[in-house]
Design an enzyme around this catalytic site. Structure first.
Site, PDB file in Angstrom:
ATOM      1  CB  CYS A 138      -0.930   0.011   1.212  1.00 22.40           C
ATOM      2  SG  CYS A 138      -1.924  -1.466   1.334  1.00 22.40           S
ATOM      3  CG  HIS A 141      -2.940   3.245   2.977  1.00 17.43           C
ATOM      4  ND1 HIS A 141      -3.608   2.982   1.801  1.00 17.43           N
ATOM      5  CD2 HIS A 141      -2.864   2.058   3.628  1.00 17.43           C
ATOM      6  CE1 HIS A 141      -3.918   1.697   1.751  1.00 17.43           C
ATOM      7  NE2 HIS A 141      -3.489   1.117   2.850  1.00 17.43           N
ATOM      8  CG  ASN A 179      -6.404  -1.110   2.227  1.00 10.38           C
ATOM      9  OD1 ASN A 179      -5.858  -0.623   1.240  1.00 10.38           O
ATOM     10  ND2 ASN A 179      -5.733  -1.636   3.234  1.00 10.38           N
TER      11      ASN A 179
END
Ligand code: UT7
Length: 331
Positions: free
Chosen positions: A114, A253, A283
């Site tokens: 990520c 994030h 996500n």
């Protein structure tokens, strides 16, 4: 003279299909209440079976090129941050190069989970400093393809998407003013897809035992995330000599609203400067920061001179943060 490197255009691609908490409630032993209170996620997007990373990545890339006023032939390099590329090889960057007609670009994939998009920004800016004029950085992941929809502890978290940015030289005083990327490989075991590589090639028994999906120790990743987001953002602010009150947009994030809020509180970032869309997309891994950035550009507006702070964490374990002073685009 050191070249200042900024973002000239952004883009994104979000699949149409919305997987809601209500649908997950019907499919497994979970509740909207649990998912919302533990993660802040309400829904996520899932790509149809015939759509792969290069498809979403190419859409995001074309938008970013359009907004940057750049032609595909002008691109010198394509960096695709992904852990769910079309296939183990060739790189998804090469497939996108062909899809968008960036015939003069070199191309490679970057694996930093990520944190991948922020890693891509850092690598990309250095390539521009080295002489490239246009670098396309794409963050794309379809984690739905490696998620076990019989494992409620992971499948409620992830969604699919892509985001992109075109980097190039900008006027003095603008652009990426500081970065901080790092890794702690001792945490590799906490978030991994342990099969399908040279250690454990896929076998019939792996498939039969449903071992071909990502695995995560949520608590370990949570603790790591809270720590590195605080440490990395402090470092990047210090390097830029900017107090957190001068951040116009904080783009963390989008993994879990509890992690996001804890970072925002530590940094003393007020709600109006904090961007959250994890409720709508879950996500999306390497895509989460560039999707958020493009939404802000499109829907909220960023003014020349605004300081943007982005920070990511993910598989590796890795982290990355950057401060970008918006604008300074040279005509
Ligand atoms: O981009 C990087 C990727 N990863 C992350 O960012 C993940 C970071 N970690 C997290 O976001 C959180 O750790 C999670 C959201 C994954 C989990 O939240 P938590 O507060 O750490 O919960 P937990 O893992 O401690 O689980 C608590 C309970 C367990 O039940 P018991 O053992 O206490 O009875 C789980 O079985 O919640 C249960 N549980 C669920 N219950 C309903 C786990 N998943 C679910 C679910 N629905 N979907």
């Amino acid at each position: 003279m050191i070249t200042n490197v900024g973002i000239l255009g952004t883009g994104k691609a979000i699949p149409d299909y919305i997987l809601t908490n209500a649908e997950l409630e019907e499919r497994m032993d979970t509740t909207d209440e649990w998912i919302t209170s533990r993660t802040g996620i309400k829904e996520r997007r899932i790509a149809p079976p015939d759509v792969a990373a290069s498809d979403l990545g190419a859409i995001a890339a074309k938008q970013a090129l359009d907004k940057a006023g750049a032609s595909p032939e002008e691109i010198d390099l394509i960096i695709v941050a992904t852990i769910t590329g079309d296939m183990p090889f060739p790189s998804t960057a090469c497939i996108i190069q062909d899809k968008i007609g960036a015939i003069n670009a070199s191309a490679f994939d970057l694996s930093a989970g990520c944190s991948g998009f922020v890693y891509g920004l850092d690598v990309g800016q250095n390539m521009v400093r080295g002489g490239y004029q246009r670098v396309l950085v794409i963050g794309v992941d379809l984690l739905s393809r490696v998620t076990d929809y019989e494992d409620r502890s992971t499948c409620v978290l992830f969604g699919d998407g892509a985001g992109a940015a075109v980097l190039g030289p900008v006027a003095e005083g603008y652009g990426i003013i500081s970065t901080d990327i790092g890794a702690d490989g001792s945490g590799a075991k906490f978030l991994q897809l342990p099969v399908g590589g040279s250690r454990n090639p896929i076998t019939p028994s792996i498939l039969a035992n449903r071992e071909h999906y990502l695995r995560m120790s949520g608590n370990e990743v949570f603790k790591f995330a809270v720590r590195v987001m605080e440490d990395s953002t402090e470092r990047v602010l210090e390097k830029a000599r900017i107090p957190s009150k001068d951040i116009a947009w904080f783009i963390p994030h989008q993994a879990n609203v509890r992690i996001i809020r804890s970072a925002a509180v530590k940094l003393k970032i007020p709600d109006e400067n904090l961007y959250i869309n994890v409720d709508r997309y879950g996500n999306t891994s390497a895509a989460s920061i560039p999707i958020a950035l493009d939404e802000i550009v499109e829907e909220k507006g960023i003014s020349d001179g605004d300081n943007i702070l982005v920070v990511g964490f993910g598989a590796g374990l890795t982290w990355g943060s950057a401060i970008i002073r918006w604008g300074g685009v040279m005509k």
